[in-house]
Design an enzyme around this catalytic site. Structure first.
Site, PDB file in Angstrom:
ATOM      1  N   HIS A   6      95.590 -28.752  15.934  1.00 16.94           N
ATOM      2  CA  HIS A   6      96.986 -28.657  15.442  1.00 16.94           C
ATOM      3  C   HIS A   6      97.632 -27.461  16.129  1.00 16.94           C
ATOM      4  O   HIS A   6      97.690 -27.413  17.351  1.00 16.94           O
ATOM      5  CB  HIS A   6      96.917 -28.549  13.908  1.00 16.94           C
ATOM      6  CG  HIS A   6      98.204 -28.711  13.182  1.00 16.94           C
ATOM      7  ND1 HIS A   6      99.370 -29.123  13.780  1.00 16.94           N
ATOM      8  CD2 HIS A   6      98.528 -28.505  11.861  1.00 16.94           C
ATOM      9  CE1 HIS A   6     100.342 -29.167  12.875  1.00 16.94           C
ATOM     10  NE2 HIS A   6      99.851 -28.790  11.699  1.00 16.94           N
ATOM     11  N   HIS A  54      98.923 -36.778  21.133  1.00 16.09           N
ATOM     12  CA  HIS A  54      99.583 -36.513  19.856  1.00 16.09           C
ATOM     13  C   HIS A  54      99.404 -37.725  18.969  1.00 16.09           C
ATOM     14  O   HIS A  54      99.459 -38.849  19.450  1.00 16.09           O
ATOM     15  CB  HIS A  54     101.081 -36.238  20.081  1.00 16.09           C
ATOM     16  CG  HIS A  54     101.719 -35.581  18.918  1.00 16.09           C
ATOM     17  ND1 HIS A  54     102.189 -36.279  17.844  1.00 16.09           N
ATOM     18  CD2 HIS A  54     101.931 -34.271  18.654  1.00 16.09           C
ATOM     19  CE1 HIS A  54     102.679 -35.424  16.964  1.00 16.09           C
ATOM     20  NE2 HIS A  54     102.533 -34.207  17.423  1.00 16.09           N
ATOM     21  N   ASP A  79     102.714 -27.821  22.896  1.00 16.84           N
ATOM     22  CA  ASP A  79     101.813 -26.679  23.066  1.00 16.84           C
ATOM     23  C   ASP A  79     101.381 -26.478  24.502  1.00 16.84           C
ATOM     24  O   ASP A  79     100.908 -25.406  24.867  1.00 16.84           O
ATOM     25  CB  ASP A  79     100.572 -26.862  22.185  1.00 16.84           C
ATOM     26  CG  ASP A  79     100.925 -26.663  20.733  1.00 16.84           C
ATOM     27  OD1 ASP A  79     101.883 -25.921  20.469  1.00 16.84           O
ATOM     28  OD2 ASP A  79     100.266 -27.260  19.876  1.00 16.84           O
TER      29      ASP A  79
HETATM   30  N1  ACO Z   1      91.908 -35.141  26.084  1.00 16.32           N
HETATM   31  C1  ACO Z   1      91.101 -36.214  26.358  1.00 16.32           C
HETATM   32  N2  ACO Z   1      91.060 -37.326  25.602  1.00 16.32           N
HETATM   33  C2  ACO Z   1      91.853 -37.375  24.518  1.00 16.32           C
HETATM   34  C3  ACO Z   1      92.718 -36.320  24.175  1.00 16.32           C
HETATM   35  C4  ACO Z   1      92.731 -35.154  24.994  1.00 16.32           C
HETATM   36  N3  ACO Z   1      93.523 -34.127  24.721  1.00 16.32           N
HETATM   37  N4  ACO Z   1      93.387 -36.644  23.047  1.00 16.32           N
HETATM   38  C5  ACO Z   1      92.967 -37.865  22.688  1.00 16.32           C
HETATM   39  N5  ACO Z   1      92.049 -38.326  23.582  1.00 16.32           N
HETATM   40  C6  ACO Z   1      91.405 -39.656  23.580  1.00 16.32           C
HETATM   41  C7  ACO Z   1      90.327 -39.746  22.516  1.00 16.32           C
HETATM   42  O1  ACO Z   1      89.054 -39.374  23.021  1.00 16.32           O
HETATM   43  C8  ACO Z   1      90.409 -41.210  22.170  1.00 16.32           C
HETATM   44  O2  ACO Z   1      89.757 -41.948  23.201  1.00 16.32           O
HETATM   45  P1  ACO Z   1      88.958 -43.338  22.825  1.00 16.32           P
HETATM   46  O3  ACO Z   1      90.022 -44.277  22.330  1.00 16.32           O
HETATM   47  O4  ACO Z   1      88.350 -43.748  24.113  1.00 16.32           O
HETATM   48  O5  ACO Z   1      87.951 -42.968  21.779  1.00 16.32           O
HETATM   49  C9  ACO Z   1      91.899 -41.553  22.269  1.00 16.32           C
HETATM   50  O6  ACO Z   1      92.409 -40.598  23.225  1.00 16.32           O
HETATM   51  C10 ACO Z   1      92.658 -41.420  20.956  1.00 16.32           C
HETATM   52  O7  ACO Z   1      92.408 -40.113  20.423  1.00 16.32           O
HETATM   53  P2  ACO Z   1      92.343 -39.771  18.872  1.00 16.32           P
HETATM   54  O8  ACO Z   1      91.537 -38.519  18.681  1.00 16.32           O
HETATM   55  O9  ACO Z   1      91.921 -40.992  18.118  1.00 16.32           O
HETATM   56  O10 ACO Z   1      93.868 -39.502  18.575  1.00 16.32           O
HETATM   57  P3  ACO Z   1      94.445 -38.729  17.331  1.00 16.32           P
HETATM   58  O11 ACO Z   1      95.807 -39.259  17.108  1.00 16.32           O
HETATM   59  O12 ACO Z   1      93.505 -38.747  16.173  1.00 16.32           O
HETATM   60  O13 ACO Z   1      94.499 -37.205  17.836  1.00 16.32           O
HETATM   61  C11 ACO Z   1      95.214 -35.141  18.703  1.00 16.32           C
HETATM   62  C12 ACO Z   1      95.641 -36.536  18.223  1.00 16.32           C
HETATM   63  C13 ACO Z   1      94.382 -34.426  17.625  1.00 16.32           C
HETATM   64  C14 ACO Z   1      96.459 -34.294  18.930  1.00 16.32           C
HETATM   65  C15 ACO Z   1      94.383 -35.284  20.009  1.00 16.32           C
HETATM   66  O14 ACO Z   1      95.159 -35.936  21.013  1.00 16.32           O
HETATM   67  C16 ACO Z   1      93.867 -33.937  20.534  1.00 16.32           C
HETATM   68  O15 ACO Z   1      92.817 -33.472  20.089  1.00 16.32           O
HETATM   69  N6  ACO Z   1      94.611 -33.294  21.509  1.00 16.32           N
HETATM   70  C17 ACO Z   1      94.223 -32.007  22.008  1.00 16.32           C
HETATM   71  C18 ACO Z   1      94.649 -30.912  21.027  1.00 16.32           C
HETATM   72  C19 ACO Z   1      96.146 -30.710  20.998  1.00 16.32           C
HETATM   73  O16 ACO Z   1      96.798 -30.577  22.032  1.00 16.32           O
HETATM   74  N7  ACO Z   1      96.703 -30.613  19.769  1.00 16.32           N
HETATM   75  C20 ACO Z   1      98.131 -30.325  19.575  1.00 16.32           C
HETATM   76  C21 ACO Z   1      98.792 -31.387  18.777  1.00 16.32           C
HETATM   77  S1  ACO Z   1     100.524 -31.086  18.743  1.00 16.32           S
HETATM   78  C22 ACO Z   1     100.773 -29.912  17.584  1.00 16.32           C
HETATM   79  O17 ACO Z   1     100.029 -29.660  16.672  1.00 16.32           O
HETATM   80  C23 ACO Z   1     102.031 -29.113  17.756  1.00 16.32           C
END
Ligand code: ACO
Length: 432
Positions: free
Chosen positions: A268, A309, A367
């Site tokens: 987050h 996201h 971010d």
């Molecule tokens: N890098 C690589 N792969 C990713 C990333 C990433 N940053 N984010 C998601 N994926 C992949 C997952 O591995 C998953 O792959 P799969 O379908 O093969 O299993 C797919 O994309 C979907 O990901 P989920 O984790 O199911 O998506 P979710 O909606 O639950 O997560 C989140 C969203 C937590 C933001 C995620 O994208 C993440 O961890 N990003 C990195 C951290 C980040 O930048 N957070 C900031 C959010 S914005 C904010 O708070 C202001």
């Protein structure tokens, strides 16, 4: 909200079909109202992580993640970032409309009236290690505000709620800057009510008693934009935490402290800090591919910070604005050749051309750029998430206030699908 129609749930177990109301808001997807489902069928729904569940209705913020739209009270974030300042946005989120010049003057004065901390609260800092993470300090100090304003607070009274909002909006910059000053061992700088919100924060962060401090207007504007872009984001994890904590009638300062705890996580608000550390770790354009491969490797749980996201499946509109601000700030400060910014642009380009990121609709989020801007403003990495918390406080308190003033609000109490051991007796050896 209005009822648009019904959805029929057929359980295929011989029981009669169940009719569920379908409700419409003013924009966005309709929802199936399952509030009476358990009473009608004995069933619960199962949705860990709230992938398909609207936890409440709200009039504050709207996001269309597919189109990359973000509206505060109906106004596009791009227009607010261009024409308004953070205090306008606070008023808007809290009251539903942008202020007239007179309303803004009164609102601004009311906030400034609360910018100091009780000196007893200032002593809390000395209980922390100097090297404590600023977010740990923020959780403690903001939670401690509840000890100062508990007995006098009746959350059912709109005037008391508004006063809590003023206190939170006003004191967060002071609390955040003091966390920094304590960390680096400099004397605290008290708020200056003649300055704007963003300028005052920079003054408390960077001025020292021995020298005159004047903030660069480009830096003030950039910080103000960071605050506007982070002010609210509908039912994200930390806002939902504030709502859940507040649903029991808890003190708003304690609820906001819970929101800060949630925001701290790297999935987050902690992502801006994690993103900058990632860029530093990558270090050079030649190593981007290595990190992209790691992010794509299913055996490795490494993720590219600042990408992806839950809601945006298109470019995060805040990221676009933040990228613009990045250019502006780096040019103004003569840092247009900044190594990390160039690295970030290259990483963004490579990731956006990669099938893995395209197929999963993983775009840079806010971010990804906010860390680079904050670093250029002279803000240390460990403070990034604390500044996010300072900005999001208005969103948390507006959402909390909306919930508490709703006569139909209920304590938040999710159900579960139990998968543990079935009922059994304590073994004989334990029986006395
Ligand atoms: N890098 C690589 N792969 C990713 C990333 C990433 N940053 N984010 C998601 N994926 C992949 C997952 O591995 C998953 O792959 P799969 O379908 O093969 O299993 C797919 O994309 C979907 O990901 P989920 O984790 O199911 O998506 P979710 O909606 O639950 O997560 C989140 C969203 C937590 C933001 C995620 O994208 C993440 O961890 N990003 C990195 C951290 C980040 O930048 N957070 C900031 C959010 S914005 C904010 O708070 C202001």
């Amino acid at each position: 909200m209005t009822q648009r129609g019904t959805a029929i749930l057929n359980l295929n177990n011989g029981s009669a079909p169940i009719e569920l109301p379908v409700l419409s808001g003013t924009m966005g997807p309709d929802v199936i109202d399952i509030r009476k489902l358990h009473a009608q069928s004995g069933l619960f729904t199962y949705d860990p992580g709230f992938l398909s569940t609207a936890s409440n209705s709200s009039t504050i913020t709207f996001i269309d993640g597919d189109k990359g739209i973000l509206l505060y009270r109906g106004y596009p974030i791009e227009q607010l970032a261009l024409h308004c300042d953070f205090v306008d946005v606070c008023y808007l989120l809290l009251h539903g409309e942008l202020p007239t010049p007179d309303q803004k003057k009164t609102f601004d004065a009311a906030i400034k009236n609360h910018s100091m901390l009780n000196e007893q609260l200032v002593r809390f800092y000395s209980g922390f290690r100097r090297d404590a993470h600023p977010m740990a300090v923020m959780v403690g100090v903001v939670g401690a505000l509840s000890a100062f304003y508990h007995d006098s607070l009746n959350i059912s009274d709109p005037v008391h709620r508004e006063q809590s909002a003023f206190r939170l909006i006003a004191k967060l910059p002071t609390i955040t800057a003091m966390a920094y000053k304590y960390n680096i061992g400099q004397p605290y700088v008290y708020p200056q009510n003649s300055l704007s919100y963003a300028e005052n924060f920079l003054h408390m962060m960077f001025s020292v008693p021995t020298e005159k401090y004047e903030a660069n207007p480009v830096i003030v504007r950039a910080l103000d934009r960071i605050l506007i872009l982070h002010a609210d984001h509908e039912q994200n994890a930390s806002t939902s935490t504030v709502r859940l904590a507040g649903s029991s009638g808890a003190n708003p300062f304690a609820c906001v402290s819970a929101g800060i705890s949630c925001l701290w996580g790297p999935a987050h608000g902690g992502a801006n800090e994690a993103c900058l550390r990632m860029l530093e770790e990558i270090g050079d354009v030649s190593r981007i591919d290595e990190f992209i491969q790691r992010a794509k490797n299913k055996e490795d749980n490494y993720r590219l910070m600042g990408f992806g996201h839950r809601v945006y499946k298109n470019m995060d509109p805040r990221a676009k604005l933040m990228r613009e601000t990045c250019h502006e700030v780096l040019n103004e400060l003569g840092l247009h050749n900044d190594r990390l910014f160039k690295l970030a642009l290259q990483l963004e380009k490579i990731a956006l051309e990669d099938d893995y990121f395209i197929s999963r609709k993983l775009y840079p989020n806010v971010d990804f750029y906010s860390g680079i801007v904050q670093r250029a403003l002279g803000i240390p990495t460990s403070m990034f998430t604390a500044i996010f918390a300072m900005a999001r406080t208005i969103g948390w308190v507006a959402q909390w206030s909306e919930m508490v003033s709703d006569p139909d609000h209920k304590i938040g109490r999710p159900r579960q699908l139990y998968t543990g051991t079935t009922m059994r007796d304590v073994p004989g050896s334990y029986i006395k």
